[in-house]
Design a protein around this motif. Sequence first.
Motif, PDB file in Angstrom:
ATOM      1  N   GLN A 143      -2.750 -10.242  13.778  1.00 16.86           N
ATOM      2  CA  GLN A 143      -3.651  -9.094  13.750  1.00 16.86           C
ATOM      3  C   GLN A 143      -3.273  -8.136  12.616  1.00 16.86           C
ATOM      4  O   GLN A 143      -4.142  -7.630  11.908  1.00 16.86           O
ATOM      5  CB  GLN A 143      -3.645  -8.356  15.092  1.00 16.86           C
ATOM      6  CG  GLN A 143      -4.664  -7.244  15.183  1.00 16.86           C
ATOM      7  CD  GLN A 143      -6.097  -7.751  15.070  1.00 16.86           C
ATOM      8  OE1 GLN A 143      -6.462  -8.752  15.677  1.00 16.86           O
ATOM      9  NE2 GLN A 143      -6.910  -7.074  14.277  1.00 16.86           N
ATOM     10  N   MET A 144      -1.977  -7.905  12.433  1.00 15.22           N
ATOM     11  CA  MET A 144      -1.534  -7.035  11.340  1.00 15.22           C
ATOM     12  C   MET A 144      -1.908  -7.628   9.982  1.00 15.22           C
ATOM     13  O   MET A 144      -2.287  -6.899   9.062  1.00 15.22           O
ATOM     14  CB  MET A 144      -0.030  -6.780  11.429  1.00 15.22           C
ATOM     15  CG  MET A 144       0.357  -5.847  12.548  1.00 15.22           C
ATOM     16  SD  MET A 144       2.094  -5.330  12.571  1.00 15.22           S
ATOM     17  CE  MET A 144       2.974  -6.868  12.465  1.00 15.22           C
ATOM     18  N   ALA A 145      -1.794  -8.949   9.836  1.00 16.06           N
ATOM     19  CA  ALA A 145      -2.143  -9.602   8.575  1.00 16.06           C
ATOM     20  C   ALA A 145      -3.640  -9.461   8.283  1.00 16.06           C
ATOM     21  O   ALA A 145      -4.035  -9.162   7.147  1.00 16.06           O
ATOM     22  CB  ALA A 145      -1.740 -11.073   8.608  1.00 16.06           C
ATOM     23  N   VAL A 146      -4.472  -9.643   9.294  1.00 18.16           N
ATOM     24  CA  VAL A 146      -5.921  -9.484   9.126  1.00 18.16           C
ATOM     25  C   VAL A 146      -6.243  -8.037   8.756  1.00 18.16           C
ATOM     26  O   VAL A 146      -7.025  -7.776   7.834  1.00 18.16           O
ATOM     27  CB  VAL A 146      -6.664  -9.923  10.402  1.00 18.16           C
ATOM     28  CG1 VAL A 146      -8.142  -9.525  10.346  1.00 18.16           C
ATOM     29  CG2 VAL A 146      -6.527 -11.437  10.608  1.00 18.16           C
ATOM     30  N   GLU A 147      -5.636  -7.097   9.457  1.00 19.55           N
ATOM     31  CA  GLU A 147      -5.883  -5.678   9.182  1.00 19.55           C
ATOM     32  C   GLU A 147      -5.407  -5.280   7.789  1.00 19.55           C
ATOM     33  O   GLU A 147      -6.060  -4.474   7.114  1.00 19.55           O
ATOM     34  CB  GLU A 147      -5.220  -4.814  10.252  1.00 19.55           C
ATOM     35  CG  GLU A 147      -5.917  -4.924  11.599  1.00 19.55           C
ATOM     36  CD  GLU A 147      -5.184  -4.225  12.726  1.00 19.55           C
ATOM     37  OE1 GLU A 147      -4.104  -3.622  12.488  1.00 19.55           O
ATOM     38  OE2 GLU A 147      -5.682  -4.298  13.873  1.00 19.55           O
ATOM     39  N   ARG A 148      -4.281  -5.851   7.317  1.00 20.10           N
ATOM     40  CA  ARG A 148      -3.789  -5.548   5.969  1.00 20.10           C
ATOM     41  C   ARG A 148      -4.789  -6.039   4.910  1.00 20.10           C
ATOM     42  O   ARG A 148      -5.064  -5.339   3.943  1.00 20.10           O
ATOM     43  CB  ARG A 148      -2.416  -6.188   5.750  1.00 20.10           C
ATOM     44  CG  ARG A 148      -1.796  -5.841   4.402  1.00 20.10           C
ATOM     45  CD  ARG A 148      -0.389  -6.393   4.225  1.00 20.10           C
ATOM     46  NE  ARG A 148      -0.325  -7.820   4.466  1.00 20.10           N
ATOM     47  CZ  ARG A 148       0.365  -8.398   5.466  1.00 20.10           C
ATOM     48  NH1 ARG A 148       1.074  -7.673   6.306  1.00 20.10           N
ATOM     49  NH2 ARG A 148       0.360  -9.709   5.606  1.00 20.10           N
ATOM     50  N   MET A 149      -5.364  -7.231   5.130  1.00 22.59           N
ATOM     51  CA  MET A 149      -6.375  -7.737   4.196  1.00 22.59           C
ATOM     52  C   MET A 149      -7.581  -6.800   4.155  1.00 22.59           C
ATOM     53  O   MET A 149      -8.072  -6.453   3.080  1.00 22.59           O
ATOM     54  CB  MET A 149      -6.825  -9.151   4.599  1.00 22.59           C
ATOM     55  CG  MET A 149      -5.800 -10.234   4.339  1.00 22.59           C
ATOM     56  SD  MET A 149      -5.418 -10.491   2.591  1.00 22.59           S
ATOM     57  CE  MET A 149      -6.909 -11.272   2.020  1.00 22.59           C
ATOM     58  N   GLN A 150      -8.034  -6.379   5.322  1.00 23.61           N
ATOM     59  CA  GLN A 150      -9.207  -5.518   5.385  1.00 23.61           C
ATOM     60  C   GLN A 150      -8.905  -4.138   4.794  1.00 23.61           C
ATOM     61  O   GLN A 150      -9.743  -3.570   4.089  1.00 23.61           O
ATOM     62  CB  GLN A 150      -9.712  -5.421   6.820  1.00 23.61           C
ATOM     63  CG  GLN A 150     -10.282  -6.759   7.294  1.00 23.61           C
ATOM     64  CD  GLN A 150     -10.666  -6.768   8.747  1.00 23.61           C
ATOM     65  OE1 GLN A 150      -9.946  -6.280   9.613  1.00 23.61           O
ATOM     66  NE2 GLN A 150     -11.820  -7.351   9.040  1.00 23.61           N
ATOM     67  N   ALA A 151      -7.722  -3.607   5.051  1.00 26.92           N
ATOM     68  CA  ALA A 151      -7.346  -2.302   4.493  1.00 26.92           C
ATOM     69  C   ALA A 151      -7.263  -2.353   2.970  1.00 26.92           C
ATOM     70  O   ALA A 151      -7.512  -1.352   2.294  1.00 26.92           O
ATOM     71  CB  ALA A 151      -6.009  -1.845   5.080  1.00 26.92           C
ATOM     72  N   ALA A 152      -6.950  -3.527   2.416  1.00 29.78           N
ATOM     73  CA  ALA A 152      -6.892  -3.694   0.963  1.00 29.78           C
ATOM     74  C   ALA A 152      -8.283  -3.910   0.370  1.00 29.78           C
ATOM     75  O   ALA A 152      -8.422  -4.058  -0.844  1.00 29.78           O
ATOM     76  CB  ALA A 152      -5.968  -4.852   0.599  1.00 29.78           C
ATOM     77  N   GLY A 153      -9.303  -3.952   1.224  1.00 33.35           N
ATOM     78  CA  GLY A 153     -10.677  -4.065   0.737  1.00 33.35           C
ATOM     79  C   GLY A 153     -11.278  -5.452   0.800  1.00 33.35           C
ATOM     80  O   GLY A 153     -12.332  -5.693   0.197  1.00 33.35           O
TER      81      GLY A 153
END
Length: 129
Positions: free
Chosen positions: A84-94
């Motif tokens: 979940q953190m990995a998915v959120e990091r991708m989304q936070a990076a745009g």
Amino acid sequence: MTPILRVARPTDNLPALLKFYCDGLGLQQLASFSNHNEFDGVMLGHPRAPYHLEFTRHARHVAGRAPTTDNLLVFYLPDADEWQMAVERMQAAGFAPVVSYNPYWDQQGRTFEDPDGYRVVLQQAAWSW
């Protein structure tokens, strides 16, 4: 001794790939080079992982985009919180998830397309054979 795997490919846009793979995916720049036989490049990964990715740019060559939407790198992340953190990091990076060409990857994962059209799957599962 465990062999080291290097996956190497050309690109036309090193800065955009650094944003995707470092800011989004969380890889680190392990090494880089400039004007080595007319090539610039970076190696990305994790210092203790037995793999890394190399992206190169040649000033007189157009690398182009991925030949299909089924060119994948798959990262297996069995821990649900880590995934979940990995998915959120991708989304936070745009970077927004895309629908996978093969629907199998959408069942337990999320697929992201890099600036060159190659895809990375974050699979919330343990790899087993």
